[in-house]
Design an enzyme around this catalytic site. Structure first.
Site, short mmCIF file in Angstrom:
data_model
loop_
_atom_site.label_atom_id
_atom_site.label_comp_id
_atom_site.label_asym_id
_atom_site.label_seq_id
_atom_site.Cartn_x
_atom_site.Cartn_y
_atom_site.Cartn_z
N LYS A 95 0.97 -1.07 0.05
CA LYS A 95 -0.05 0.08 -0.15
C LYS A 95 0.81 1.28 0.13
O LYS A 95 1.66 1.73 1.04
CB LYS A 95 -1.06 -0.05 1.17
CG LYS A 95 -1.82 1.16 1.36
CD LYS A 95 -1.80 2.15 2.32
CE LYS A 95 -1.98 3.39 2.41
NZ LYS A 95 -1.80 4.40 1.62
N THR B 266 3.44 9.33 14.84
CA THR B 266 2.18 9.25 15.31
C THR B 266 1.49 7.95 14.67
O THR B 266 0.77 7.17 15.39
CB THR B 266 1.18 10.42 14.83
OG1 THR B 266 2.18 11.71 15.39
CG2 THR B 266 0.04 10.57 15.77
N GLY C 254 2.98 5.46 13.34
CA GLY C 254 3.59 3.94 13.68
C GLY C 254 3.26 3.66 14.98
O GLY C 254 3.08 2.46 15.35
N GLY D 189 7.04 6.02 8.15
CA GLY D 189 6.17 7.47 8.06
C GLY D 189 6.31 8.12 9.70
O GLY D 189 7.28 7.95 9.96
N SER D 190 5.16 8.63 9.83
CA SER D 190 5.40 9.59 11.12
C SER D 190 5.28 8.58 12.18
O SER D 190 4.75 7.69 12.50
CB SER D 190 4.10 10.30 11.01
OG SER D 190 3.09 10.02 11.50
N GLU E 41 9.85 17.19 14.50
CA GLU E 41 10.11 16.93 12.98
C GLU E 41 9.25 17.85 12.20
O GLU E 41 8.10 17.96 12.38
CB GLU E 41 10.15 15.29 12.85
CG GLU E 41 10.37 15.13 11.45
CD GLU E 41 10.48 13.93 10.89
OE1 GLU E 41 11.45 13.19 10.59
OE2 GLU E 41 9.57 13.19 11.13
N CYS F 292 13.92 11.12 6.08
CA CYS F 292 13.82 11.03 7.67
C CYS F 292 15.31 11.11 7.86
O CYS F 292 15.48 11.58 9.04
CB CYS F 292 13.75 9.29 7.64
SG CYS F 292 12.35 8.93 6.95
N GLU G 104 9.98 2.47 10.69
CA GLU G 104 10.95 3.40 10.42
C GLU G 104 10.10 4.78 10.85
O GLU G 104 9.25 5.27 9.51
CB GLU G 104 11.50 3.40 9.09
CG GLU G 104 12.60 3.84 8.65
CD GLU G 104 13.59 3.47 9.88
OE1 GLU G 104 14.06 4.43 10.53
OE2 GLU G 104 14.05 2.34 9.91
#
Ligand code: UN1
Length: 511
Positions: free
Chosen positions: A190, A246, A248, A243-244, A399, A299, A265
């Site tokens: 996805k 939050t 994750g 991704g973020s 970030e 990242c 990650e």
């Protein structure tokens, strides 16, 4: 003033954009809802790249089923044979590198040279993992008992759910899918909704390379409809997500209820330390590339420079002068240094952090969306530098994922190491110094998964572990042979050829 480059896509696209489909069980398929969404060029919002299926839970369920059905045969295929398909895929990517890179710049915005690097990173990991088809080492070790054999092997887990970001739309899907596939898992992929076209082009090449139907399935759509279905499904054994933090954490919580393996990650707040003895020109090169390359949307991007006070002014002068000369524009135009942010929401986020930064430090460059001339059609932001930021200021801690750099002066190397580590993230870190003692001290004490000496914070190579400490991840690593750990279970095997019962720890008493 930041220079502006003319955009080749500046005339509004008039042709009806093509509609792309999911890829399930080896066939391109419309979604059940019939709904689609658009992908647009962030350098020029009038350029619509295509329409993509707005996947539903039912679409995701079909893809998961297809992956489950394909698993037994793929698992039984000898790993070197699986590796051969990876090699073919790597060759196809190499042959189509320029086309993929151009499509990436158009959809994601990074400048063409960087897009070529992104594709190359995909090729590199594919070849590395193809080779794992003939390695995939386990251990063969002596048994503590006579006439007994002991060894460990890796085995695939099942269906891998691969949920990827838009910032490395070719490299990161390859980082995840190649180790999953070579070890014998099947995949439901996805991609981020900002880069579905890159994902589609990638899967087209995977199909051409000969991955059997059902081993690779692509479902486009939102995280809520498609991503959550993959995470919640009892038939998906492992999730890999970039991704973020939050998102994750949400994925880990949901998957945790099912004891599902999750490799995460997540965010970063990567810092560069510049000591007073550093080569300041080299440090400037490294910082600029790490902070404003990919428009700060890596990242691994550098968003903090921690500098010993005696060299603050000369370093800042160099940074500001050089950053002012960066040319913004469409990444397909020769000579452009910095492309757009991914979308309007990203511009809003960066703008709001600049507002916070104005109260926390001295704004010495940029600070506004870049809208002059052709830039007005895209989502551009000026390279932005704050000086005299305190280590714990919000712009020094959170970030931002954009071209915003905070410069933090400190008194000495101890304070620099402390400031660098004072963050909840720990992906990459760097130090510029000519002092070998200081360099080794940093190598030992910086709390990060990747440490650079006399280089910026980006540029990880695919055959070493990639990942971060603290809230950057959950202890897993991508890339390198350790990436196999995410996608395999260990099986320890004992073969007793003594012909009688031998009991470990009982029959093996001290003499
Ligand atoms: C990322 O930003 O998620 O080291 C990946 C680098 C690249 C990979 C970055 N090789 O910056």
């Amino acid at each position: 003033m930041t220079e502006i480059a003319a955009s080749p896509g500046s005339t509004a696209a008039v042709a009806t954009p093509a509609t792309f489909r999911h890829f399930i069980a080896g066939a391109w398929a419309d979604g059940v809802s019939g709904e689609t969404f658009e992908s647009v060029n962030p350098a020029d919002g009038r350029d619509v790249i295509g329409r993509f299926q707005a996947g539903t839970p039912a679409d995701a369920a079909m893809a998961i089923r297809a992956a489950e059905m394909a698993f037994p045969a793929w698992r039984a295929t000898p790993a070197p044979k699986r590796g051969e398909i990876l090699y073919r895929f790597g060759e196809l990517m190499a042959r189509h590198k320029e086309r993929l890179a151009r499509a990436m710049t158009r959809e994601m915005g990074k400048v063409l040279a960087e897009a070529r690097g992104d594709v190359q990173e995909g090729i590199d990991i594919t070849y590395l993992m193809a080779g794992e088809g003939r390695r995939m080492f386990g251990d063969t070790v002596p048994s503590e008992l006579p006439d007994k054999w002991a060894m460990s092997i890796r085995q695939p887990i099942g269906v891998a759910g691969i949920i990827t970001p838009w910032n490395f739309p070719i490299a990161i899907p390859c980082w995840k899918m190649m180790p999953a596939l070579v070890t014998g898992n099947t995949v439901v992929f996805k991609p981020a909704s900002d880069t579905p076209h890159c994902a589609t082009l990638l899967v087209e090449l995977m199909a051409e390379a000969g991955f059997p139907p059902g081993t690779v399935n692509l479902v486009t759509g939102s995280g809520a409809a498609v991503g959550d279905t993959i995470v919640e499904s009892p038939d998906v054994a492992v999730i890999s997500f970039t991704g973020s933090s939050t998102t994750g954490k949400r994925i880990a919580e949901r998957a945790g209820r099912r004891l599902k393996r999750v490799s995460l990650e997540l965010g970063g707040k990567n810092g560069v330390v510049v000591l007073r003895d550093a080569d300041l020109d080299l440090a400037t090169d490294g910082i600029l590339w790490s902070a404003f390359g990919t428009t700060g949307q890596r990242c691994t991007a550098c968003s903090r420079v921690i500098v010993e006070a005696p060299v603050l002014e000369p370093l800042l002068d160099r940074l500001v002068t050089r950053a002012r000369g960066l040319r913004l524009g469409d990444g397909l135009v020769e000579g452009v240094d910095v492309g757009p942010l991914i979308n309007a929401a990203a511009v809003d986020k960066v703008r709001s952090y600049v507002g916070i930064g104005r109260t926390e430090g001295d704004l010495v460059l940029g600070g506004e969306p870049a809208t002059d001339g052709e830039l007005a059609h895209g989502t551009f932001f000026q390279p932005t530098i704050f000086s005299k930021v305190k280590p714990m200021a919000r712009i020094g801690q959170e970030e931002i994922f954009g071209p915003v750099l905070s410069v933090i002066p400190v008194d000495d190397v101890d304070a620099a190491v402390t400031a660098l580590n004072q963050t909840r993230y720990g992906l990459s870190a760097s130090i510029f110094t000519r002092d070998v003692n200081a360099a080794f001290r940093a190598m030992r004490d910086l709390e990060a998964g990747i440490v650079y000496v006399n280089a910026g914070t980006t540029g990880a190579e695919t055959h070493l572990p990639f990942g971060g400490w603290k809230e950057t991840g959950n202890g897993h690593r991508e890339a390198g042979h350790v990436a196999l750990d995410t996608y395999t279970e260990w099986k320890s095997i004992y073969v007793d050829f003594s012909g009688h019962l031998q009991r470990a720890q009982i029959d093996n008493q001290p003499e």
